[in-house]
Write an enzyme that holds these catalytic residues in place. Structure first.
Site, PDB file in Angstrom:
ATOM      1  N   HIS A  19      95.469 -57.521  40.099  1.00 49.10           N
ATOM      2  CA  HIS A  19      95.835 -58.149  41.458  1.00 49.10           C
ATOM      3  C   HIS A  19      95.045 -57.482  42.469  1.00 49.10           C
ATOM      4  O   HIS A  19      94.454 -56.805  42.530  1.00 49.10           O
ATOM      5  CB  HIS A  19      97.482 -58.166  41.285  1.00 49.10           C
ATOM      6  CG  HIS A  19      98.037 -56.944  41.206  1.00 49.10           C
ATOM      7  ND1 HIS A  19      97.814 -56.023  42.332  1.00 49.10           N
ATOM      8  CD2 HIS A  19      99.297 -56.417  40.665  1.00 49.10           C
ATOM      9  CE1 HIS A  19      98.684 -54.842  42.269  1.00 49.10           C
ATOM     10  NE2 HIS A  19      99.480 -55.121  41.246  1.00 49.10           N
ATOM     11  N   HIS A  22      95.384 -53.831  43.109  1.00 50.29           N
ATOM     12  CA  HIS A  22      94.071 -53.003  42.048  1.00 50.29           C
ATOM     13  C   HIS A  22      92.914 -53.382  42.895  1.00 50.29           C
ATOM     14  O   HIS A  22      92.199 -52.297  42.910  1.00 50.29           O
ATOM     15  CB  HIS A  22      94.318 -53.495  40.705  1.00 50.29           C
ATOM     16  CG  HIS A  22      95.458 -53.567  39.964  1.00 50.29           C
ATOM     17  ND1 HIS A  22      96.060 -54.431  39.441  1.00 50.29           N
ATOM     18  CD2 HIS A  22      96.351 -52.540  39.933  1.00 50.29           C
ATOM     19  CE1 HIS A  22      97.379 -54.270  38.892  1.00 50.29           C
ATOM     20  NE2 HIS A  22      97.517 -52.663  39.069  1.00 50.29           N
ATOM     21  N   CYS A 127     112.735 -43.955  34.908  1.00 51.05           N
ATOM     22  CA  CYS A 127     112.318 -45.158  35.125  1.00 51.05           C
ATOM     23  C   CYS A 127     111.078 -45.439  34.359  1.00 51.05           C
ATOM     24  O   CYS A 127     110.224 -44.730  34.405  1.00 51.05           O
ATOM     25  CB  CYS A 127     111.869 -45.059  36.754  1.00 51.05           C
ATOM     26  SG  CYS A 127     110.908 -46.625  37.070  1.00 51.05           S
ATOM     27  N   CYS A 130     107.655 -46.370  36.344  1.00 54.39           N
ATOM     28  CA  CYS A 130     107.060 -45.086  36.829  1.00 54.39           C
ATOM     29  C   CYS A 130     106.665 -44.130  35.545  1.00 54.39           C
ATOM     30  O   CYS A 130     105.667 -43.220  35.678  1.00 54.39           O
ATOM     31  CB  CYS A 130     107.868 -43.988  37.636  1.00 54.39           C
ATOM     32  SG  CYS A 130     107.807 -44.915  39.433  1.00 54.39           S
ATOM     33  N   CYS A 144     115.250 -46.673  41.040  1.00 52.88           N
ATOM     34  CA  CYS A 144     114.140 -46.191  41.331  1.00 52.88           C
ATOM     35  C   CYS A 144     113.571 -46.579  42.701  1.00 52.88           C
ATOM     36  O   CYS A 144     113.525 -47.756  43.135  1.00 52.88           O
ATOM     37  CB  CYS A 144     113.011 -46.565  40.328  1.00 52.88           C
ATOM     38  SG  CYS A 144     111.237 -46.382  40.730  1.00 52.88           S
ATOM     39  N   HIS A 147     110.372 -49.147  42.230  1.00 53.09           N
ATOM     40  CA  HIS A 147     110.467 -50.540  41.191  1.00 53.09           C
ATOM     41  C   HIS A 147     111.933 -51.298  41.496  1.00 53.09           C
ATOM     42  O   HIS A 147     112.110 -52.274  41.417  1.00 53.09           O
ATOM     43  CB  HIS A 147     110.508 -50.226  39.870  1.00 53.09           C
ATOM     44  CG  HIS A 147     109.005 -49.655  39.303  1.00 53.09           C
ATOM     45  ND1 HIS A 147     108.725 -48.333  39.510  1.00 53.09           N
ATOM     46  CD2 HIS A 147     108.058 -50.315  39.300  1.00 53.09           C
ATOM     47  CE1 HIS A 147     107.405 -48.300  39.053  1.00 53.09           C
ATOM     48  NE2 HIS A 147     106.914 -49.644  38.947  1.00 53.09           N
ATOM     49  N   LYS A 299     105.908 -60.294  40.548  1.00 53.37           N
ATOM     50  CA  LYS A 299     105.967 -61.513  39.658  1.00 53.37           C
ATOM     51  C   LYS A 299     107.218 -62.500  40.006  1.00 53.37           C
ATOM     52  O   LYS A 299     106.997 -63.715  40.026  1.00 53.37           O
ATOM     53  CB  LYS A 299     105.958 -61.078  38.255  1.00 53.37           C
ATOM     54  CG  LYS A 299     104.613 -61.221  37.711  1.00 53.37           C
ATOM     55  CD  LYS A 299     104.746 -60.988  36.145  1.00 53.37           C
ATOM     56  CE  LYS A 299     103.414 -60.626  35.453  1.00 53.37           C
ATOM     57  NZ  LYS A 299     103.550 -60.181  34.223  1.00 53.37           N
TER      58      LYS A 299
HETATM   59  N1  MSP Z   1      98.610 -45.989  35.091  1.00 58.22           N
HETATM   60  C1  MSP Z   1      99.097 -45.447  36.527  1.00 58.22           C
HETATM   61  C2  MSP Z   1      97.959 -44.493  37.353  1.00 58.22           C
HETATM   62  C3  MSP Z   1      97.451 -43.436  36.559  1.00 58.22           C
HETATM   63  S1  MSP Z   1      96.378 -42.498  37.215  1.00 58.22           S
HETATM   64  C4  MSP Z   1      95.938 -41.143  36.323  1.00 58.22           C
HETATM   65  C5  MSP Z   1      99.380 -46.480  37.476  1.00 58.22           C
HETATM   66  N2  MSP Z   1      99.118 -47.492  37.172  1.00 58.22           N
HETATM   67  S2  MSP Z   1      99.116 -49.085  38.007  1.00 58.22           S
HETATM   68  O1  MSP Z   1      98.427 -50.071  37.372  1.00 58.22           O
HETATM   69  O2  MSP Z   1     100.485 -49.023  38.496  1.00 58.22           O
HETATM   70  O3  MSP Z   1      98.494 -48.867  39.217  1.00 58.22           O
HETATM   71  C6  MSP Z   1      98.787 -48.364  40.598  1.00 58.22           C
HETATM   72  C7  MSP Z   1      97.796 -48.396  41.737  1.00 58.22           C
HETATM   73  O4  MSP Z   1      97.462 -49.583  41.845  1.00 58.22           O
HETATM   74  C8  MSP Z   1      98.254 -47.968  43.167  1.00 58.22           C
HETATM   75  O5  MSP Z   1      98.186 -46.655  43.048  1.00 58.22           O
HETATM   76  C9  MSP Z   1      97.227 -48.684  43.815  1.00 58.22           C
HETATM   77  O6  MSP Z   1      95.917 -47.918  43.689  1.00 58.22           O
HETATM   78  C10 MSP Z   1      96.933 -49.911  43.201  1.00 58.22           C
HETATM   79  N3  MSP Z   1      98.133 -50.830  43.648  1.00 58.22           N
HETATM   80  C11 MSP Z   1      99.061 -51.595  42.944  1.00 58.22           C
HETATM   81  N4  MSP Z   1      99.806 -52.338  43.582  1.00 58.22           N
HETATM   82  C12 MSP Z   1      99.395 -52.139  45.033  1.00 58.22           C
HETATM   83  C13 MSP Z   1      99.484 -52.636  46.409  1.00 58.22           C
HETATM   84  N5  MSP Z   1     100.595 -53.789  46.283  1.00 58.22           N
HETATM   85  N6  MSP Z   1      98.992 -52.410  47.387  1.00 58.22           N
HETATM   86  C14 MSP Z   1      97.992 -51.486  47.278  1.00 58.22           C
HETATM   87  N7  MSP Z   1      97.549 -51.050  46.178  1.00 58.22           N
HETATM   88  C15 MSP Z   1      98.459 -51.172  45.180  1.00 58.22           C
HETATM   89  O7  MSP Z   1     100.175 -46.166  38.529  1.00 58.22           O
END
Ligand code: MSP
Length: 634
Positions: A19, A22, A127, A130, A144, A147, A299
């Protein structure tokens, strides 16, 4: 600074499709990767997917497939998304890769043998979002903090990592190295977490409860806990311990994350590295969250934005530009399609697009499209080259500080300076007066700036940067433009190159897609009395070039314009609140020339300039390309 650069993104969980959030982190990593390459550094960019753990198993169950089939599918979606966003990482890692698994097991063994892993029992609030225990201090009303979901109590026998042993070392390391966690607010947040005694980290799950993980090398009844597995990706990807990439890139390692995973990266990971006797990473840069239309993206709210859809509607470079220009790194930002449309129209179509198209149009007209040799630089060119130098320095500083909005802001200062320079030097007047050497200097300098700008923009809008260079017949990579931009402006002038006049670099965008959808059923044009073609043709519409613009005393909204529409005429226009007079000189507009003259505030107006009413702003209507004053508008 060392001559290597290593940038990582988080490895994303495969329980959701890619999304906007990411995409943002991965685009930032790509921008930095491109920037450091242009600065001549040997660079490596890593991204990938995090595929073990409870929530992946749950997502696979929900999808009705086994975990392996499920993770293969979603991981491929992430991998295939990045090139479509102009991102080409050096490596895409998966935690299910056998090389990664082997490194995780070797580190577990090493830390275990050292006595930093012990067996014990722990109960606490967990959680699943997390994938970690949440301390009483972190929880908000039993939920959390990230979340906002209820925590679950878990108690079982597990293996623990003696994180507490490294607390004092970590505090000292963060204090001694201001760049270790940035921006400062997150460094302070990490230090404040460290004010509480650190609890040891639970690093395993019994296989009886979860077998989708990496088995512990010293007890195969257990698999490792997700974070201990995931964080190690940053070194397993480089071939730790003996790979040459590890030796080369680890000393210049920069991790990029959002604020949600500060604790695992700012606290667990340095302690793990210390225990495994691996030098700590160089820096951790933490950005804020993207909200959508002022709400958290989720979502359940149905407001999750998909990067590929946005790119298809608005274009890749416009999407990348917006994300990088709009978010102040470190703070939360709001994603809103109206703001995106405004940025595209104002910054890209208007400022940048017009600079290119008007300069190319004039070059075509005055020099058959070939950039002439400039004559001697006058004060205006010296000022322009100083501005290019200033912007270059500011840009590099901002990029190194992760202040991308500032880096782009400074490039736009240069673009606007160049637009004003052209307005002021008025090539059309120089041509009329047959001052060809001076005209050559102005046109050549205009292209010097465009060349510099194309180089500075490469990390952000790579396709546009390439298009600009190709249209100027420049085949070289932009490296030279980044290095030379600030140092030797004159050498950036593409003398003798033929410039292609072509379609607009950025077409104006009409309306946000979602708004268009909502308004689908409304009439697009207000209904009212109709006009026959014969009647409409009575209006004589012409292209006019604004030669002079000044305010009219006592009338806040009015400007007096001298317009060349195949003959000079005075026009009074109500656009003073929307355009500064000096920004208008040189612009081509469309005006009605056979309107009955009227005296307004003591000035006789011989025509009316057409504008477009966009919300509360008025925008001038213009022609797409360089026309001649007096050309008929049909
Ligand atoms: N799998 C773990 C990370 C492990 S790293 C060794 C994880 N994954 S995640 O899919 O939840 O990704 C989190 C990351 O996605 C955030 O730290 C950020 O980089 C990005 N983002 C997810 N949602 C976001 C927003 N709404 N805004 C900006 N970035 C965000 O955590």
């Amino acid at each position: 600074m060392t001559n290597t650069f290593y940038i990582t993104t988080p490895i994303y969980y495969v329980n959701a499709e890619p999304h906007l959030g990411h995409a943002y982190t991965t685009i930032v990593a790509d921008v930095l990767y491109r920037f450091h390459q242009l600065m001549g550094r040997d660079s490596f960019m890593l991204t990938g997917t995090d595929e073990h753990g409870d929530k992946i198993v749950r997502a696979a169950e929900k999808a009705g497939v086994d975990p392996k089939t499920y993770v293969d599918r979603i991981s491929a979606e992430f991998r295939d998304t990045w090139p479509q966003l102009g991102i080409f990482p050096s490596k895409f890692i998966r935690t299910t890769d056998s090389e990664h698994i082997a490194v995780v097991q070797s580190i577990l063994q090493k830390v275990y043998e050292k006595g930093d892993i012990y067996f014990g029992e722990y109960g606490g609030m967990y959680c699943f979002g997390c994938e970690r225990f949440i301390t009483e201090h972190e929880a908000v009303d039993g939920n959390c903090p990230i979340h906002q979901a209820p925590l679950e109590y878990i108690a079982e026998q597990n293996y623990f990592f003696r994180m507490s042993k490294y607390q004092d070392w970590l505090v000292e390391h963060i204090r001694q190295h201001p760049e270790f966690i940035q921006p400062e607010r997150y460094r302070n947040e990490a230090l404040s977490m460290l004010r509480e005694p650190l609890e040891d980290l639970c690093i395993s799950r019994p296989k009886s409860r979860l077998d989708w993980g990496i088995p512990l090398p010293f007890d195969d009844r257990y698999v490792t806990y997700v974070w201990f597995d995931a964080l190690i990706n940053y070194i397993s990807a480089l071939g730790y311990p003996d790979g040459k990439d590890f030796k080369k890139f680890w000393p210049s390692s920069h991790h990029l994350i959002a604020k949600d995973i500060l604790k695992p990266h700012g606290i667990y990971w340095p302690c793990m590295l210390k225990s495994a006797e691996i030098p700590p990473y160089k820096s951790l840069s933490v950005h804020g969250y993207w909200n959508v239309d002022e709400s958290k993206m989720s979502k359940s709210l149905g407001n999750v934005r998909r990067p590929l859809e946005l790119k298809d509607v608005y274009g890749l470079d416009a999407f990348r530009y917006f994300l990088m220009r709009e978010m102040v790194f470190g703070l939360d930002a709001n994603f809103n399609e109206e703001a995106l449309v405004q940025r595209i129209n104002a910054d890209l179509a208007n400022d940048l697009g017009n600079l290119f198209s008007r300069t190319a149009g004039m070059l075509d007209k005055y020099f058959q499209g070939v950039v002439p040799e400039p004559g001697e630089f006058g004060p205006a060119e010296i000022e322009l080259s100083r501005e290019a130098e200033r912007v270059h320095i500011e840009y590099v500083r901002s990029m190194e500080e992760f202040a991308f909005h500032k880096a782009l802001g400074s490039v736009w200062e240069l673009i606007n300076h160049a637009n004003r320079y052209i307005d002021r030097e008025a090539p059309w007047v120089l041509f009329k007066e047959n001052r060809m050497e001076r005209l050559a200097t102005v046109m050549a300098s205009g292209f010097g700036v465009i060349h510099v700008v194309a180089g500075l923009l490469e990390p952000f809008v790579p396709d546009t940067s390439e298009e600009m260079r190709l249209r100027m017949g420049i085949e070289d990579k932009p490296t030279r433009s980044l290095e030379a931009a600030g140092l030797d402006f004159a050498s950036m002038i593409p003398v003798g190159k033929e410039v292609r006049k072509s379609h607009a670099l950025f077409p104006r965008v009409e309306k946000p897609k979602t708004e268009a959808r909502v308004e689908k059923d409304k009439p697009q044009v207000p209904s009212g009395p109709t006009v026959s073609l014969k009647e409409f043709r009575k209006a004589d519409l012409r292209v006019g070039q604004i030669l002079k613009a000044e305010r009219i005393k006592g009338a806040d909204r009015l400007l007096k314009l001298i317009v060349d529409a195949g003959g000079e005429r005075t026009v009074v226009s109500g656009i003073a609140e929307h355009y500064a007079p000096e920004a208008l000189v040189g612009k081509q507009v469309i005006l009605v020339v056979n309107l009955e003259p009227a005296t307004i505030c003591g000035v006789q107006s011989q025509g009316m300039i057409l504008t477009c009413e966009h919300g509360k702003t008025l925008l001038l209507t213009t022609v797409d390309g360089e026309a001649s004053p007096g050309d008929a508008v049909l």
